[in-house]
Design an enzyme around this catalytic site. Structure first.
Site, PDB file in Angstrom:
ATOM      1  N   ASP A  42     -17.072   8.398   5.788  1.00 28.98           N
ATOM      2  CA  ASP A  42     -15.876   7.551   5.801  1.00 28.98           C
ATOM      3  C   ASP A  42     -14.677   8.489   5.939  1.00 28.98           C
ATOM      4  O   ASP A  42     -14.760   9.675   5.617  1.00 28.98           O
ATOM      5  CB  ASP A  42     -15.773   6.741   4.501  1.00 28.98           C
ATOM      6  CG  ASP A  42     -14.883   5.509   4.648  1.00 28.98           C
ATOM      7  OD1 ASP A  42     -15.421   4.387   4.779  1.00 28.98           O
ATOM      8  OD2 ASP A  42     -13.644   5.662   4.643  1.00 28.98           O
ATOM      9  N   ARG A  91       0.826  -1.212   0.000  1.00 32.07           N
ATOM     10  CA  ARG A  91       0.000   0.000   0.000  1.00 32.07           C
ATOM     11  C   ARG A  91       0.861   1.264   0.000  1.00 32.07           C
ATOM     12  O   ARG A  91       0.534   2.246  -0.654  1.00 32.07           O
ATOM     13  CB  ARG A  91      -0.963  -0.041   1.194  1.00 32.07           C
ATOM     14  CG  ARG A  91      -2.012  -1.120   0.992  1.00 32.07           C
ATOM     15  CD  ARG A  91      -2.911  -1.302   2.167  1.00 32.07           C
ATOM     16  NE  ARG A  91      -3.978  -2.245   1.836  1.00 32.07           N
ATOM     17  CZ  ARG A  91      -5.016  -2.486   2.597  1.00 32.07           C
ATOM     18  NH1 ARG A  91      -5.148  -1.857   3.742  1.00 32.07           N
ATOM     19  NH2 ARG A  91      -5.939  -3.358   2.232  1.00 32.07           N
TER      20      ARG A  91
HETATM   21  C1  LIG Z   1     -14.151  -2.794   5.424  1.00 30.74           C
HETATM   22  S1  LIG Z   1     -14.858  -1.229   5.099  1.00 30.74           S
HETATM   23  C2  LIG Z   1     -16.514  -1.490   5.689  1.00 30.74           C
HETATM   24  C3  LIG Z   1     -17.554  -0.966   4.727  1.00 30.74           C
HETATM   25  C4  LIG Z   1     -18.996  -1.249   5.108  1.00 30.74           C
HETATM   26  N1  LIG Z   1     -19.342  -0.669   6.385  1.00 30.74           N
HETATM   27  C5  LIG Z   1     -19.268  -2.720   5.113  1.00 30.74           C
HETATM   28  O1  LIG Z   1     -19.422  -3.314   6.183  1.00 30.74           O
HETATM   29  O2  LIG Z   1     -19.341  -3.308   4.025  1.00 30.74           O
HETATM   30  C6  LIG Z   1     -14.138  -0.245   6.416  1.00 30.74           C
HETATM   31  C7  LIG Z   1     -14.195   1.255   6.149  1.00 30.74           C
HETATM   32  O3  LIG Z   1     -13.862   1.934   7.358  1.00 30.74           O
HETATM   33  C8  LIG Z   1     -13.207   3.123   7.004  1.00 30.74           C
HETATM   34  N2  LIG Z   1     -12.471   3.648   8.176  1.00 30.74           N
HETATM   35  C9  LIG Z   1     -11.338   3.165   8.741  1.00 30.74           C
HETATM   36  N3  LIG Z   1     -10.963   3.938   9.770  1.00 30.74           N
HETATM   37  C10 LIG Z   1     -11.870   4.935   9.873  1.00 30.74           C
HETATM   38  C11 LIG Z   1     -12.015   6.048  10.735  1.00 30.74           C
HETATM   39  N4  LIG Z   1     -11.144   6.317  11.714  1.00 30.74           N
HETATM   40  N5  LIG Z   1     -13.082   6.863  10.549  1.00 30.74           N
HETATM   41  C12 LIG Z   1     -13.968   6.620   9.558  1.00 30.74           C
HETATM   42  N6  LIG Z   1     -13.875   5.584   8.699  1.00 30.74           N
HETATM   43  C13 LIG Z   1     -12.840   4.742   8.855  1.00 30.74           C
HETATM   44  C14 LIG Z   1     -12.314   2.716   5.842  1.00 30.74           C
HETATM   45  O4  LIG Z   1     -11.919   3.810   5.052  1.00 30.74           O
HETATM   46  C15 LIG Z   1     -13.207   1.718   5.101  1.00 30.74           C
HETATM   47  O5  LIG Z   1     -13.865   2.318   4.010  1.00 30.74           O
END
Ligand SMILES: C[S@@+](CC[C@H](N)C(=O)[O-])C[C@H]1O[C@@H](n2cnc3c(N)ncnc32)[C@H](O)[C@@H]1O
Length: 292
Positions: free
Chosen positions: A163, A53
């Site tokens: 997000d 990454r």
């Molecule tokens: C695996 S995805 C989950 C997407 C969706 N909620 C699902 O369950 O299909 C995790 C998301 O969390 C976001 N994320 C990680 N850390 C975060 C933070 N501190 N604040 C907001 N979003 C965050 C990432 O950018 C990513 O898009």
């Protein structure tokens, strides 16, 4: 290559010409920075993934190595690079109607009650997709709720989708996905996912009607939140897995404060509360109701 203190790297084709060796010291530095900025815990066994990454950022900035990138991140000029670093290290895997039981609960148990309670006086219904990634979760909520609301205009209904990752939010807002994602949906939800007519080159766009139901915004869950709430439902799925217990507990307290009494919190399938919460009652698979 295997030197003491240096982690052997498999160099992806895209990074040929770039040294993506990541020393333990730089790995520790990146992990600490990402934790401080986003609350995300990068564990040691994620070194290979982290290297890959970071290589994207090394290349984008025209640098020669991950070591140079880490050195750059330590300079004051790097402030504008921090969001890019976070975009690079987030895991965005998601899907339409992922963990289907939450959408079934929303359709069968939650929306009929809310519509009955609030219709007729422009009653407010608010749903928050709090780690929305590329938008599939938020549009699945929109499709589910649109069916429950029907053509009525006496409700003030909105979905907030947030997000931390600005790249993924831009994709979410565009609402354009490979058409076969929709083709593969189970028949009973497929018809609810309204699409714009005339998809191009294998892509399809979410209809304007569904897109208008959702507001996408950047929000970091570990920072202060501008919203006052209350929310009737909060989706917080598959993001707690990246946080430690302390971060989860603090976010959870703030979710509870923003949930209306009787409102619901949905967590991801492998997630649970960091500890039992006095105001949350488990009422179904990863479904919590705010009790008071
Ligand atoms: C695996 S995805 C989950 C997407 C969706 N909620 C699902 O369950 O299909 C995790 C998301 O969390 C976001 N994320 C990680 N850390 C975060 C933070 N501190 N604040 C907001 N979003 C965050 C990432 O950018 C990513 O898009």
């Amino acid at each position: 290559m295997s030197l003491s203190g240096i982690i052997p790297a498999t160099i992806p084709a895209s990074a040929i010409g770039t040294d993506i060796t990541l020393t333990r010291e730089d790995m520790k530095f990146i992990a600490a920075l990402v934790y401080e900025q986003a609350g995300i815990v990068i564990r040691e066994h994620k070194e290979a993934m982290t290297r890959g990454r970071l290589a994207r950022r090394v290349k984008a900035l025209g640098l020669g190595s991950v070591a140079e990138y880490c050195a750059f991140l330590k300079t004051p000029q790097a402030a504008s690079e921090l969001p890019e670093l976070i975009n690079a290290v987030t895991t965005n895997h998601t899907a339409f109607f992922r963990e289907r039981h939450h959408f079934d609960h929303l359709r069968r148990e939650v929306m009929p009650r809310l519509v009955q309670e609030r219709a007729g006086r422009r009653g407010r219904i608010r749903i928050w997709s709090s780690a929305c990634s590329s938008g599939e979760e938020a549009y699945s909520i929109a499709a589910t709720c649109r069916e429950a609301i029907g053509p009525r205009s006496d409700l003030d209904f909105r979905i907030l989708a947030t997000d931390i990752d600005t790249d993924i939010l831009a994709r979410a807002e565009a609402g354009i996905y490979p058409a076969d994602l929709f083709e593969r949906l189970p028949a009973d939800v497929k018809s609810s996912m309204r699409l714009e007519a005339g998809s191009t080159r294998g892509d399809a766009r979410i209809s304007e009607e569904l897109r208008r139901m959702v507001a996408f915004k950047r929000l970091n869950l570990i920072e202060t939140w501008p919203m006052k709430g209350p929310f009737d439902v909060i989706f917080c799925r598959n993001v707690f897995i990246y946080f430690d217990t302390q971060t989860k507990a603090s976010i959870l307290d703030r979710f509870v404060a923003l949930l209306s009494p009787g409102g619901f919190l949905y967590l991801g399938h492998s997630e649970s509360l960091p500890q039992p919460h006095p105001n949350l009652r488990l009422i179904g698979r990863t479904i919590y109701e705010r009790t008071a």
